[in-house]
Design a protein around this motif. Structure first.
Motif, mmCIF file in Angstrom:
data_model
loop_
_atom_site.group_PDB
_atom_site.id
_atom_site.type_symbol
_atom_site.label_atom_id
_atom_site.label_comp_id
_atom_site.label_asym_id
_atom_site.label_seq_id
_atom_site.Cartn_x
_atom_site.Cartn_y
_atom_site.Cartn_z
ATOM 1 N N ALA A 56 0.833 -1.203 0.000
ATOM 2 C CA ALA A 56 0.000 0.000 0.000
ATOM 3 C C ALA A 56 0.872 1.260 0.000
ATOM 4 N N PRO A 57 0.406 2.318 -0.680
ATOM 5 C CA PRO A 57 1.220 3.539 -0.784
ATOM 6 C C PRO A 57 1.476 4.214 0.568
ATOM 7 N N ASP A 58 0.583 3.979 1.540
ATOM 8 C CA ASP A 58 0.792 4.574 2.870
ATOM 9 C C ASP A 58 1.638 3.665 3.758
ATOM 10 N N HIS A 59 2.249 2.638 3.194
ATOM 11 C CA HIS A 59 3.163 1.763 3.941
ATOM 12 C C HIS A 59 4.560 1.850 3.334
ATOM 13 N N GLN A 60 5.086 3.072 3.287
ATOM 14 C CA GLN A 60 6.373 3.294 2.626
ATOM 15 C C GLN A 60 7.516 2.494 3.249
ATOM 16 N N LYS A 61 7.417 2.256 4.578
ATOM 17 C CA LYS A 61 8.520 1.531 5.241
ATOM 18 C C LYS A 61 8.726 0.157 4.613
ATOM 19 N N LEU A 62 7.607 -0.497 4.268
ATOM 20 C CA LEU A 62 7.714 -1.841 3.685
ATOM 21 C C LEU A 62 8.460 -1.805 2.352
ATOM 22 N N LYS A 63 8.397 -0.637 1.698
ATOM 23 C CA LYS A 63 9.031 -0.530 0.379
ATOM 24 C C LYS A 63 10.552 -0.380 0.491
ATOM 25 N N GLN A 64 11.033 -0.251 1.741
ATOM 26 C CA GLN A 64 12.494 -0.137 1.897
ATOM 27 C C GLN A 64 13.222 -1.400 1.469
ATOM 28 N N ALA A 65 12.470 -2.494 1.335
ATOM 29 C CA ALA A 65 13.077 -3.735 0.821
ATOM 30 C C ALA A 65 13.758 -3.450 -0.525
ATOM 31 N N ILE A 66 13.262 -2.461 -1.243
ATOM 32 C CA ILE A 66 13.816 -2.127 -2.565
ATOM 33 C C ILE A 66 15.300 -1.749 -2.461
ATOM 34 N N LYS A 67 15.682 -1.126 -1.333
ATOM 35 C CA LYS A 67 17.102 -0.742 -1.164
ATOM 36 C C LYS A 67 17.991 -1.980 -1.248
ATOM 37 N N LEU A 68 17.544 -3.064 -0.611
ATOM 38 C CA LEU A 68 18.321 -4.307 -0.661
ATOM 39 C C LEU A 68 18.346 -4.842 -2.103
ATOM 40 N N TYR A 69 17.213 -4.780 -2.783
ATOM 41 C CA TYR A 69 17.157 -5.305 -4.149
ATOM 42 C C TYR A 69 18.100 -4.498 -5.060
ATOM 43 N N GLU A 70 18.184 -3.201 -4.796
ATOM 44 C CA GLU A 70 19.101 -2.373 -5.602
ATOM 45 C C GLU A 70 20.551 -2.781 -5.365
ATOM 46 N N LYS A 71 20.860 -3.157 -4.135
ATOM 47 C CA LYS A 71 22.220 -3.634 -3.819
ATOM 48 C C LYS A 71 22.514 -4.911 -4.590
ATOM 49 N N ILE A 72 21.521 -5.814 -4.587
ATOM 50 C CA ILE A 72 21.711 -7.089 -5.297
ATOM 51 C C ILE A 72 21.952 -6.804 -6.792
#
Ligand code: NAP
Length: 460
Positions: A56-72
């Motif tokens: 959900a757009p109001d759950h931005q914290k959950l989207k921080q997983a993307i930072k790890l994916y960018e590292k990969i």
């Protein structure tokens, strides 16, 4: 033949789907002791699957997983081949010829059906459509939802139902600084919905929300959560379930319902979100458009933790013109890969794809929701992908092929022949940067491009 998984003969793996399980599978392969080259194929020009278009757009914290994916994705052994549909642009046979192994991590893109008359009336929507629409998914951006009704009904009491009902319950001020798609924000600003009914087929002890998600309903600026005290009476089996220490989450959920039932109603709030239990839709009524729903009241039967809902024959009706069916996702088959129609998953043994006789199919693996069904949070997919990759690495000798595999090179030449444009991670980063810039002006984390054409024109 040179050993597979060495600098001279790296293990070439294609991963189909760039959601969390795809990235976790790539991570596990890259971190393994063997030399790998991983190509992740993705249907859209944008990666990250449900983290981008489901969370959900109001759950931005959950989207921080993307930072790890960018590292990969920074690894030299990682490569994204996006804007390419496996099964149409590239066949599974072509992938088998080009790679030693293929891991299907294509998630669960469709929905379970209620199987009741009237399910397809106008006004009866799947949660998937609505979630995709407010999240700017290109497949759903042109959907229209009639938000002019007073009452909206959501069937199902899982976290997707929580997301859908929370988005309907929030004010525009609560949403406007999220990454919600602008078209959704505009439509929600005109919403007339005042009552949101979130309806479960089983009881309050079996609701599948997580406590954090349910608690948010007590903190909304213009919506009151409502639970009737009489709906919270438990049968002995449900009491037993809540006493079980391992079932702490359900106990917390039940306590939250109790708390909601005792709240002094805040009359200043213009919306109400009702949580009701032990009701199943029996029929959706309307000419071409939904007008009302007939529910059958249920009672629970069976031993604790295995209780199911049984109809009592007693019915009640609810007038509504808008319904969201949020009863779970379902995978869709990929041509050339076995599929279990009943479960909506790829049959497998710990991630090794199996055929109808339960024999392992060489080269094919699976992970994530398409492997185990649509359950668990983002992080659950990590262990699931690791299990699959461990099996794949154990099969290394068997995967070594006498015919040369050329990986991405073979795929690019097939795509070029068909004039299919493919996007790599650097291309995607251009879209990403542009979305963030567009968002900055509106004090949003990003303004998403909602069409494939728009994304491709940013990449040029
Ligand atoms: P879910 O958690 O499995 O919930 C599905 C709901 O639909 C349940 O209440 C289920 O009731 C009900 N249902 C199923 N079939 C039904 C039928 N025929 N008639 C009436 N009700 C029916 O699925 P979900 O909400 O789609 O979520 C999928 C996964 O994503 C879950 O693991 C969820 O936690 C996760 N997720 C997490 C977040 C987050 O972390 N914030 C956000 C969204 C999703 P029964 O229990 O009786 O089967």
């Amino acid at each position: 033949m040179t050993n597979l998984g060495t600098d001279q003969n790296p293990l070439l793996v294609a991963i189909v789907g760039s959601g969390p399980s795809g990235f976790y599978a790539a991570e596990a392969l890259i971190k393994s002791e063997v030399k790998v080259k991983v190509d992740v194929l993705e249907r859209l020009p944008s990666p990250f699957g449900l983290v981008r278009s489901g969370v959900a757009p109001d759950h931005q914290k959950l989207k921080q997983a993307i930072k790890l994916y960018e590292k990969i994705a920074e690894s030299p052994d990682f490569n994204l081949i996006a804007n390419v549909t496996v099964g149409t642009d590239i066949s599974v046979k072509e992938l088998r010829d080009a790679y030693h192994a293929i891991i299907f991590t294509c998630g669960a893109e469709s929905d379970r059906k209620l199987g009741v008359p009237g399910e397809d009336l106008k006004g009866s929507y799947t949660a998937t459509e609505f979630v995709g629409w407010y999240n700017g998914h290109p497949d759903y951006r042109d959907r229209e939802f009639d938000l002019s009704h007073d009452i909206a009904v959501i069937i199902g009491q899982g976290n997707v139902a929580a997301d859908v009902s929370r988005i309907l319950s929030k004010t525009i001020d609560e949403l406007k600084h999220t990454d919600i798609a602008q078209h959704a924000l505009d439509a929600l600003a005109e919403s007339k919905i005042k009552e949101i009914h979130v309806i479960g087929r089983r009881g309050p002890a079996q609701a599948k929300f997580t406590p954090k998600e349910l608690r948010e309903f007590g903190e909304l600026s213009d919506c009151e959560p409502v639970v009737l005290e009489q709906d919270l009476l438990l049968n002995p089996e449900s009491e037993k379930e809540l006493e079980e220490k391992s079932n702490i989450s359900s106990k917390k959920i039940y306590d939250l319902f109790c708390e909601f039932s005792k709240r002094e109603p805040d009359t200043a709030k213009s919306k109400k979100c009702f949580f009701s239990f032990l009701m199943s839709p029996k029929e959706l009524i309307g000419d071409t458009t939904l007008e009302r729903i007939i529910f059958e009241k249920n009672k629970l039967s069976g031993e604790s933790f295995k209780q199911s809902a049984r109809g009592t024959g007693e019915t009640i009706e609810l007038e509504t013109g808008i319904l969201f069916r949020s009863i779970g996702y379902r995978g869709i088959p990929v041509e050339g890969v076995p599929f279990n129609e009943s479960w909506g998953t790829i049959p497998n043994d710990k991630g090794r794809v199996t055929d109808s006789e339960n024999n392992v199919v060489d080269q094919l693996y699976t992970a994530g929701w398409i492997k185990r069904g649509p359950s668990g949070i983002i992080g659950t997919n990590r262990a699931c992908s690791v299990e699959t990759v461990e099996c794949l690495i154990q099969d290394l000798e068997k995967l070594n092929s006498s015919t040369k595999k050329s990986g991405a090179k073979a795929i690019y030449s097939k795509l070029d022949i068909k004039s299919i444009r493919h996007i790599n991670f650097e291309d995607w980063k251009k879209v990403d940067t542009s979305e963030i810039e567009l968002g900055e002006v509106k004090d949003k984390p990003r303004e998403k491009y909602t069409s494939i054409h728009e994304m491709l024109s940013v990449i040029k």
